[in-house]
Scaffold this motif. Structure first.
Motif, PDB file in Angstrom:
ATOM      1  N   ARG A   1      32.286  43.962  30.066  1.00  4.68           N
ATOM      2  CA  ARG A   1      32.428  43.002  31.156  1.00  4.68           C
ATOM      3  C   ARG A   1      32.675  41.587  30.643  1.00  4.68           C
ATOM      4  NH1 ARG A   1      28.141  42.993  35.919  1.00  4.68           N
ATOM      5  NH2 ARG A   1      26.785  42.076  34.346  1.00  4.68           N
ATOM      6  N   ARG A   2      31.905  41.200  29.619  1.00  4.31           N
ATOM      7  CA  ARG A   2      32.109  39.842  29.086  1.00  4.31           C
ATOM      8  C   ARG A   2      33.494  39.702  28.473  1.00  4.31           C
ATOM      9  NH1 ARG A   2      27.954  38.823  24.970  1.00  4.31           N
ATOM     10  NH2 ARG A   2      27.863  41.092  24.910  1.00  4.31           N
ATOM     11  N   MET A   3      33.958  40.782  27.829  1.00  2.65           N
ATOM     12  CA  MET A   3      35.296  40.724  27.221  1.00  2.65           C
ATOM     13  C   MET A   3      36.372  40.516  28.296  1.00  2.65           C
ATOM     14  SD  MET A   3      37.394  43.551  25.065  1.00  2.65           S
ATOM     15  CE  MET A   3      36.341  43.825  23.664  1.00  2.65           C
ATOM     16  N   MET A   4      36.234  41.235  29.405  1.00  4.65           N
ATOM     17  CA  MET A   4      37.220  41.101  30.475  1.00  4.65           C
ATOM     18  C   MET A   4      37.147  39.700  31.100  1.00  4.65           C
ATOM     19  SD  MET A   4      38.935  43.832  30.443  1.00  4.65           S
ATOM     20  CE  MET A   4      38.643  44.526  28.815  1.00  4.65           C
ATOM     21  N   GLY A   5      35.928  39.217  31.254  1.00  3.67           N
ATOM     22  CA  GLY A   5      35.758  37.867  31.791  1.00  3.67           C
ATOM     23  C   GLY A   5      36.387  36.828  30.870  1.00  3.67           C
ATOM     24  N   LEU A   6      36.221  37.035  29.557  1.00  3.92           N
ATOM     25  CA  LEU A   6      36.823  36.090  28.600  1.00  3.92           C
ATOM     26  C   LEU A   6      38.345  36.165  28.652  1.00  3.92           C
ATOM     27  CD1 LEU A   6      34.403  36.382  25.538  1.00  3.92           C
ATOM     28  CD2 LEU A   6      34.926  34.312  26.856  1.00  3.92           C
ATOM     29  N   TYR A   7      38.883  37.355  28.903  1.00  2.00           N
ATOM     30  CA  TYR A   7      40.340  37.445  29.043  1.00  2.00           C
ATOM     31  C   TYR A   7      40.823  36.722  30.300  1.00  2.00           C
ATOM     32  CZ  TYR A   7      41.719  40.174  25.024  1.00  2.00           C
ATOM     33  OH  TYR A   7      42.013  40.556  23.755  1.00  2.00           O
ATOM     34  N   ALA A   8      40.018  36.791  31.372  1.00  2.00           N
ATOM     35  CA  ALA A   8      40.381  36.035  32.587  1.00  2.00           C
ATOM     36  C   ALA A   8      40.452  34.548  32.253  1.00  2.00           C
ATOM     37  CB  ALA A   8      39.369  36.296  33.696  1.00  2.00           C
TER      38      ALA A   8
ATOM     39  N   ILE B   1      56.621  31.844  33.203  1.00  4.69           N
ATOM     40  CA  ILE B   1      55.469  31.964  32.299  1.00  4.69           C
ATOM     41  C   ILE B   1      54.191  31.516  32.999  1.00  4.69           C
ATOM     42  CG2 ILE B   1      54.442  31.087  30.163  1.00  4.69           C
ATOM     43  CD1 ILE B   1      57.341  30.854  29.059  1.00  4.69           C
ATOM     44  N   VAL B   2      54.270  30.389  33.692  1.00  3.51           N
ATOM     45  CA  VAL B   2      53.082  29.876  34.388  1.00  3.51           C
ATOM     46  C   VAL B   2      52.589  30.907  35.409  1.00  3.51           C
ATOM     47  CG1 VAL B   2      52.249  28.095  35.977  1.00  3.51           C
ATOM     48  CG2 VAL B   2      53.679  27.455  34.037  1.00  3.51           C
ATOM     49  N   ASP B   3      53.503  31.454  36.191  1.00  7.21           N
ATOM     50  CA  ASP B   3      53.117  32.439  37.212  1.00  7.21           C
ATOM     51  C   ASP B   3      52.510  33.689  36.575  1.00  7.21           C
ATOM     52  OD1 ASP B   3      54.026  30.755  39.094  1.00  7.21           O
ATOM     53  OD2 ASP B   3      55.811  31.892  39.652  1.00  7.21           O
ATOM     54  N   GLU B   4      53.140  34.141  35.505  1.00  9.65           N
ATOM     55  CA  GLU B   4      52.713  35.361  34.826  1.00  9.65           C
ATOM     56  C   GLU B   4      51.285  35.195  34.276  1.00  9.65           C
ATOM     57  OE1 GLU B   4      54.314  39.142  33.673  1.00  9.65           O
ATOM     58  OE2 GLU B   4      54.519  37.822  35.364  1.00  9.65           O
ATOM     59  N   MET B   5      51.027  34.053  33.634  1.00  7.75           N
ATOM     60  CA  MET B   5      49.687  33.808  33.080  1.00  7.75           C
ATOM     61  C   MET B   5      48.653  33.727  34.200  1.00  7.75           C
ATOM     62  SD  MET B   5      50.015  33.609  29.725  1.00  7.75           S
ATOM     63  CE  MET B   5      50.950  35.058  30.072  1.00  7.75           C
ATOM     64  N   GLY B   6      49.035  33.108  35.296  1.00 10.49           N
ATOM     65  CA  GLY B   6      48.121  33.001  36.431  1.00 10.49           C
ATOM     66  C   GLY B   6      47.787  34.370  36.992  1.00 10.49           C
ATOM     67  N   THR B   7      48.831  35.196  37.161  1.00 11.50           N
ATOM     68  CA  THR B   7      48.613  36.534  37.712  1.00 11.50           C
ATOM     69  C   THR B   7      47.675  37.341  36.831  1.00 11.50           C
ATOM     70  OG1 THR B   7      50.844  36.474  38.601  1.00 11.50           O
ATOM     71  CG2 THR B   7      49.789  38.622  38.487  1.00 11.50           C
ATOM     72  N   TRP B   8      47.856  37.250  35.511  1.00 17.30           N
ATOM     73  CA  TRP B   8      46.996  38.032  34.615  1.00 17.30           C
ATOM     74  C   TRP B   8      45.575  37.509  34.570  1.00 17.30           C
ATOM     75  CZ3 TRP B   8      47.508  42.805  33.467  1.00 17.30           C
ATOM     76  CH2 TRP B   8      48.785  43.374  33.571  1.00 17.30           C
ATOM     77  N   SER B   9      45.440  36.205  34.768  1.00 21.43           N
ATOM     78  CA  SER B   9      44.089  35.662  34.861  1.00 21.43           C
ATOM     79  C   SER B   9      43.380  36.264  36.070  1.00 21.43           C
ATOM     80  CB  SER B   9      44.150  34.140  34.970  1.00 21.43           C
ATOM     81  OG  SER B   9      42.862  33.636  35.119  1.00 21.43           O
ATOM     82  N   ILE B  10      44.091  36.328  37.188  1.00 20.07           N
ATOM     83  CA  ILE B  10      43.499  36.929  38.392  1.00 20.07           C
ATOM     84  C   ILE B  10      43.194  38.403  38.132  1.00 20.07           C
ATOM     85  CG2 ILE B  10      43.812  37.455  40.835  1.00 20.07           C
ATOM     86  CD1 ILE B  10      45.612  35.097  41.105  1.00 20.07           C
ATOM     87  N   ASN B  11      44.146  39.117  37.539  1.00 18.52           N
ATOM     88  CA  ASN B  11      43.923  40.539  37.263  1.00 18.52           C
ATOM     89  C   ASN B  11      42.638  40.750  36.486  1.00 18.52           C
ATOM     90  OD1 ASN B  11      46.316  41.132  38.514  1.00 18.52           O
ATOM     91  ND2 ASN B  11      47.496  41.348  36.626  1.00 18.52           N
TER      92      ASN B  11
ATOM     93  N   ILE C   1      39.200  42.590  37.455  1.00 17.29           N
ATOM     94  CA  ILE C   1      38.690  43.695  36.629  1.00 17.29           C
ATOM     95  C   ILE C   1      37.226  43.439  36.273  1.00 17.29           C
ATOM     96  CG2 ILE C   1      38.839  44.739  34.324  1.00 17.29           C
ATOM     97  CD1 ILE C   1      41.912  44.503  34.560  1.00 17.29           C
ATOM     98  N   THR C   2      36.915  42.177  35.920  1.00 16.22           N
ATOM     99  CA  THR C   2      35.541  41.824  35.585  1.00 16.22           C
ATOM    100  C   THR C   2      34.608  42.137  36.751  1.00 16.22           C
ATOM    101  OG1 THR C   2      36.481  40.014  34.298  1.00 16.22           O
ATOM    102  CG2 THR C   2      34.113  39.959  34.656  1.00 16.22           C
ATOM    103  N   LEU C   3      35.085  41.771  37.942  1.00 13.90           N
ATOM    104  CA  LEU C   3      34.272  42.014  39.137  1.00 13.90           C
ATOM    105  C   LEU C   3      34.181  43.502  39.473  1.00 13.90           C
ATOM    106  CD1 LEU C   3      35.558  39.115  41.424  1.00 13.90           C
ATOM    107  CD2 LEU C   3      33.202  39.414  40.652  1.00 13.90           C
ATOM    108  N   ALA C   4      35.153  44.273  38.973  1.00 13.05           N
ATOM    109  CA  ALA C   4      35.202  45.697  39.324  1.00 13.05           C
ATOM    110  C   ALA C   4      34.255  46.520  38.447  1.00 13.05           C
ATOM    111  CB  ALA C   4      36.624  46.223  39.198  1.00 13.05           C
TER     112      ALA C   4
END
Lengths: 201, 337
Positions: free
Chosen positions: A82-89, A48-58, A62-65
């Protein structure tokens, strides 16, 4: 632009908003499904920890993209998300931290302190999160108005944050650097594009 | 936890080697007798029953190994009384980087791994070098069941019942010369079967190699394993032959061994080559010496509950200090980590 056509009407724009709002919740829903199905493997905590970390990076990537995607494909609407994606990160980064604190160290403060002092990759991860938090807090429209020009300056901190996140990730390389290489290359393109824009001016 | 279980072997519990050997002879005789007198009855030899759920794969091993596996006897003197992990956990949570770097890769990708026939090369400073069939290597050895703690350098741990025989017995048979100071092991290289060996992103230069000092290899705790949970080793756990060195971090316990070499100099070992500042040759479990990336003071014993993680304090030598600490007397363990 042709790509804008399918979402031209108001109803369709609403649909797009909901899609982009709900889709990022899928990784979390998927984890819950796996959890209830008892399908998280032998070490669910780490998973779970790894999965959440990976999605934060994703979502950070995406925000940067969004800027380059907007420029290359002419997707003007993307900026609105963009703000929505950043908030998801930030959302997944916070879940990553909560999962770490709860599932891996059981909220033991002695362990938490030791991890923060003895594991350098955790220190850089924590720093990145600390940077993301004020950006999340100031992501509302009223905050944008209140901060004016300073808002943009503050939110440029996403660049150092992304580099810290990358370091946090690289520092965990053991037997294969495949994932880190892919994420690193993508980040290099995304940040490189900013440098290119800067020197174009 | 309310009930405290003793988790280390007291010196009083260790049987002197002579007695233990006699006992084995006695048991072998007894088993022979039992086999004669109990025709048609369930074999008395099968004293080791582990709860293996019907929906999980079992690994009976090659035909020729089965009688030997079935005749294995629990060696209580070398077993912890801690509860072994459920079978599921031990066969689905594996670091076996030849098959991938995720813990679940080995169980997914190793199921067709051919482990019979299998040859092991005995080489170097030894009186009887050569390539031997695994069957011939195993034949003279009675198998024991030993429940050991396993501590991974990534700070998780598990309790696992192995089936095997002391490495010392094997070493004696092949008669190392006086020049032999270390034992060096190699894992199979087979890019067809082991996908990660073909990866250009791998940090490991295959084959995976490990080593022990001769006295460590001869320590009664050092086990050559061919099975777990009363069965043969699953491929993801290092079939058909692997090392188990319970007082060292798990990466020392090399899997799927194809070569055992007796050498004069300390051999290079895979992780030590990759990151010498992080992984030493000795790799003794030591809560005092941190891995630069992972604190080693505590570990999570798997399986662990999500909401109250099963965190236990790590013990020097993984709790096997009484048996092994004397081998490192006078050594600076911060230097020789």
């Amino acid at each position: 632009m042709v790509l804008n056509l399918p979402f031209s009407s108001v109803a369709q724009m609403r649909l797009r908003w909901w899609l982009l709002f709900l889709l990022p919740l899928w990784p979390l829903a998927n984890l819950l499904l796996l959890g209830f199905g008892n399908d998280l493997g032998t070490d669910p905590a780490k998973f779970i920890v790894d999965e959440m970390g990976t999605w934060s990076i994703n979502f950070l990537w995406i925000t940067l993209a969004i800027t380059p995607v907007r420029h290359f494909f002419g997707w003007g609407w993307a900026l609105k998300f963009r703000r929505m994606m950043g908030l998801y990160a930030l959302f997944y980064a916070v879940l990553h931290l909560l999962a770490f604190a709860t599932f891996l160290i059981g909220w033991r403060s002695d362990l938490f302190f030791r991890e923060l002092t003895e594991r350098p990759y955790i220190v850089v991860g924590a720093l990145a999160l600390i940077i993301l938090i004020p950006m999340g807090i100031t992501s509302t429209k009223s905050m944008m108005r209140r901060l004016g020009k300073r808002w943009k300056t503050l939110h440029r901190w996403i660049y150092p944050a992304s580099l810290l996140v990358m370091l946090h990730f690289i520092w965990q390389i053991r037997a294969s650097f495949y994932e880190q290489l892919i994420y690193g290359l993508i980040l290099a393109v995304l940040l490189g594009y900013r440098l290119y824009l800067k020197y174009q001016k | 936890m309310l009930i405290k279980k003793p988790d280390s072997i007291k010196s009083s519990q260790i049987t002197p080697e002579s007695i233990y050997r006699n006992r084995r002879q006695f048991m072998k005789a007894g088993l022979g007798l039992a086999a004669v007198s109990s025709l048609g009855l369930p074999s008395l030899a099968r004293a080791l029953e582990y709860d293996i759920p019907a929906d999980l794969p079992q690994y009976p091993g090659p035909e020729w190994m089965r009688a030997q596996l079935a005749a294995a006897v629990r060696n209580d003197a070398f077993s912890t009384t801690e509860e072994p992990a459920p079978y599921y956990n031990a066969i689905t949570h594996n670091n076996f980087y030849e098959f991938g770097t995720d813990k679940r890769d080995p169980v997914r990708k190793a199921q067709d791994f051919q482990t019979d026939p299998w040859t092991v090369e005995i080489a170097g400073e030894v009186a009887k070098p050569g390539k031997y069939n695994l069957e011939d290597i195993l034949k003279p050895h009675a198998l024991e069941d030993r429940i050991y703690r396993l501590r991974c350098v990534e700070a998780w741990s598990m309790v696992i019942p192995w089936l095997g025989f002391p490495l010392a017995d094997l070493i004696k048979r092949f008669e190392p010369t006086s020049k032999a100071k270390f034992v060096r092991f190699e894992t199979l290289v087979d890019k067809e079967q082991m996908p990660e060996q073909d990866s250009i992103f791998s940090t490991i230069d295959w084959p995976y190699v490990e080593g022990l000092r001769l006295d460590e290899a001869m320590n009664p705790l050092t086990l050559m394993a061919v099975g777990v949970y009363g069965n043969a080793l699953p491929p993801q756990n290092g079939a058909p032959l692997r090392l188990v060195v319970p007082w060292k971090y798990g990466f020392k316990s090399i899997k799927s061994i194809v070569k055992i070499e007796f050498v004069e100099e300390m051999p290079a070992s895979s992780w030590n080559i990759i990151a010498p500042g992080e992984y030493g040759f000795f790799a003794n479990v030591n809560p005092e010496v941190d891995h630069p990336r992972w604190s080693q003071a505590t570990e999570r014993r798997l399986p662990s509950s999500l909401l109250s993680p099963n965190i236990v304090d790590t013990k020097p030598y993984n709790g096997y200090g009484e048996e092994v600490a004397q081998m490192y007397k006078g050594m600076d363990l911060k230097k020789w980590y």
